[in-house]
Scaffold this motif. Sequence first.
Motif, PDB file in Angstrom:
ATOM      1  N   LEU A 205     -25.466 -10.721  76.241  1.00 31.26           N
ATOM      2  CA  LEU A 205     -24.297 -11.206  76.433  1.00 31.26           C
ATOM      3  C   LEU A 205     -23.280 -10.229  76.942  1.00 31.26           C
ATOM      4  N   ALA A 206     -22.795 -10.307  78.231  1.00 27.86           N
ATOM      5  CA  ALA A 206     -21.809  -9.271  78.833  1.00 27.86           C
ATOM      6  C   ALA A 206     -20.727  -9.869  79.328  1.00 27.86           C
ATOM      7  N   GLN A 207     -19.457  -9.137  79.154  1.00 27.55           N
ATOM      8  CA  GLN A 207     -18.320  -9.869  79.528  1.00 27.55           C
ATOM      9  C   GLN A 207     -17.512  -8.760  80.413  1.00 27.55           C
ATOM     10  N   VAL A 208     -16.816  -8.979  81.382  1.00 29.09           N
ATOM     11  CA  VAL A 208     -15.731  -8.088  81.887  1.00 29.09           C
ATOM     12  C   VAL A 208     -14.800  -9.054  82.416  1.00 29.09           C
TER      13      VAL A 208
ATOM     14  N   TRP B 251     -19.451  -6.475  89.000  1.00 31.20           N
ATOM     15  CA  TRP B 251     -18.254  -7.258  88.420  1.00 31.20           C
ATOM     16  C   TRP B 251     -17.061  -6.403  87.988  1.00 31.20           C
ATOM     17  N   THR B 252     -17.598  -5.296  87.258  1.00 33.71           N
ATOM     18  CA  THR B 252     -16.616  -4.439  86.748  1.00 33.71           C
ATOM     19  C   THR B 252     -15.921  -3.594  87.770  1.00 33.71           C
ATOM     20  N   LEU B 253     -16.613  -3.157  88.916  1.00 36.48           N
ATOM     21  CA  LEU B 253     -16.048  -2.714  90.118  1.00 36.48           C
ATOM     22  C   LEU B 253     -15.263  -3.572  90.663  1.00 36.48           C
ATOM     23  N   ALA B 254     -15.836  -4.665  90.988  1.00 31.77           N
ATOM     24  CA  ALA B 254     -14.748  -5.477  91.655  1.00 31.77           C
ATOM     25  C   ALA B 254     -13.593  -5.844  90.995  1.00 31.77           C
ATOM     26  N   ILE B 255     -13.414  -5.873  89.697  1.00 30.71           N
ATOM     27  CA  ILE B 255     -12.256  -6.251  89.113  1.00 30.71           C
ATOM     28  C   ILE B 255     -11.340  -4.729  89.119  1.00 30.71           C
ATOM     29  N   SER B 256     -11.951  -3.819  88.862  1.00 31.10           N
ATOM     30  CA  SER B 256     -11.177  -2.439  88.810  1.00 31.10           C
ATOM     31  C   SER B 256     -10.653  -2.183  90.078  1.00 31.10           C
ATOM     32  N   GLN B 257     -11.217  -2.510  91.412  1.00 32.73           N
ATOM     33  CA  GLN B 257     -10.902  -2.038  92.689  1.00 32.73           C
ATOM     34  C   GLN B 257      -9.995  -3.298  93.314  1.00 32.73           C
TER      35      GLN B 257
ATOM     36  N   ARG C  50      -8.012 -17.766  96.075  1.00 31.93           N
ATOM     37  CA  ARG C  50      -8.151 -16.878  97.342  1.00 31.93           C
ATOM     38  C   ARG C  50      -9.274 -16.014  97.071  1.00 31.93           C
ATOM     39  N   GLY C  51     -10.172 -15.967  96.147  1.00 30.28           N
ATOM     40  CA  GLY C  51     -11.383 -15.260  96.167  1.00 30.28           C
ATOM     41  C   GLY C  51     -11.037 -13.941  95.336  1.00 30.28           C
ATOM     42  N   LEU C  52     -10.114 -13.672  94.638  1.00 30.75           N
ATOM     43  CA  LEU C  52      -9.798 -12.337  93.899  1.00 30.75           C
ATOM     44  C   LEU C  52     -10.485 -12.594  92.493  1.00 30.75           C
ATOM     45  N   VAL C  53     -11.520 -11.458  92.427  1.00 25.41           N
ATOM     46  CA  VAL C  53     -12.184 -11.808  91.011  1.00 25.41           C
ATOM     47  C   VAL C  53     -11.600 -11.516  89.932  1.00 25.41           C
ATOM     48  N   LEU C  54     -11.423 -12.209  88.728  1.00 24.24           N
ATOM     49  CA  LEU C  54     -10.894 -12.289  87.629  1.00 24.24           C
ATOM     50  C   LEU C  54     -11.637 -11.726  86.438  1.00 24.24           C
ATOM     51  N   GLY C  55     -12.860 -12.240  86.590  1.00 24.57           N
ATOM     52  CA  GLY C  55     -13.859 -12.051  85.352  1.00 24.57           C
ATOM     53  C   GLY C  55     -15.219 -12.624  85.612  1.00 24.57           C
TER      54      GLY C  55
END
Length: 475
Positions: free
Chosen positions: A352-355, A420-426, A400-405
Amino acid sequence: MSEEINYDICIIGAGSAGLSIAAGAAQMGARTVLVEAGRMGGDCLNTGCVPSKSLLAAAKAAKAMRGARRFGVEAGEPHVDFAAVIAHVHDVIASIAPHDSVERFVELGCTVIQSRARFINERTIEAGGKTLRARRFVVATGSRAAIPAIPGLDEAPYFTNETIFDNTVLPDHLLVIGAGPIGCEMAQAHRRLGARVTLLDIGPMLPKDDTEAADVVREAFVAEGIDISEKVEITRIEKRHDGVAVVLRRDADEQRIEGSHLLIAAGREPNVENLGLDAAGVRCSAAGVEVDARLRTTNKHIFAAGDVTGGLQFTHMANYHAGIIIRNALFRLPAKNKPEAFPWVTYTDPELAQVGLTEAKAKDRHGDSVRILRAEFKDNDRARAERETQGFLKAVTTKRGLVLGATIVGHNAGELIAPWTLAISQGLKIGALANIIMPYPTLSEISKRSAGSYYTPTLFSPRTQRLVRFLRIFG
């Protein structure tokens, strides 16, 4: 009076945070001293991440033998030599230990003092019969297993994560108090290695994770024969001649569960005692050392990192803290602790992974303006080929498509959380993942599939169909 020795930076604690800071500071030319009273490597190497994942690897091998028939391979019930399994665990620890050893850090240019440290004023500590002054200090003393105040527990034998990896006898029936990540991982590992297991908690299983994802793990546990009792009151522990008993109450009914061994996995508490923090002007509580966004304590010359700060207690968080402190302490850059893109993984099977934000937290923060994107492992060809079809990926975005989690529960979820971690961090939008080319067949296609679903309502809408029909006119 002992001789006073001066350093640029003094780190108290040689766990993940302390070692990372010491290695970085020494190699950058700072006069560095590292003080550790226990074993180099701290909890992660000796009693945490490394031994637990090593035990889980052995348990996974046992499970693979039992399940080989589904691939047309005859194997059957494995013979588990539990003492040999524990030997494997300690062999892995020993193979990593040189990287965290006194010898390596001395070679890097650190002074290493194997002793307890205690502040005697705001700029000085005593350790190993020496008086040490430094321009900057770091408290990185970690955490330990929290022992709940359950009547009878002080009279009964029990394991914590600090002792269970020294046990060489397979429990007949392991009782686990605490259904967080440590409790769940140890419950499944011991069950797969042949023990009966009962998992108990006063709250729900994996309470910090997405509830739907936790349900998938719970179903897998039940299928493997783990007894789970959640949201129960544990009223007392009884010592028996051949083990222990846990007495619990659910509603008005009392139940007594007998077992051969007991594991306490009921959370962690920071190691803040006997450090002389009051003398140094460092404020702390039972929750940990108080720090600001730059990880400075109430004494601005003293920083704190890792579990002792009372936040998210993971090795990779400790390493993240190390980078912030090096920038602040050595280069005086105002780097801040901003772990919005912080991932974590519970290494059960399925993982189980979460970001970032879970679905529930995203809706609490943004209301109904969020979009939930899903993809199922059962629709992934690689998962089908490996017969690992439990679980799903759930991504949360703005309209608008901004990744939140993102939440992933399934085979190798810990490896799949990285993009997904990269997407949120950037601060990336979902198109970055929807347009990426993934190799086929891989589990990573599940990320592309879920991201692509963001565009499905538009791509296959009546408006798009009308546009296609209109463009026919032009040949």
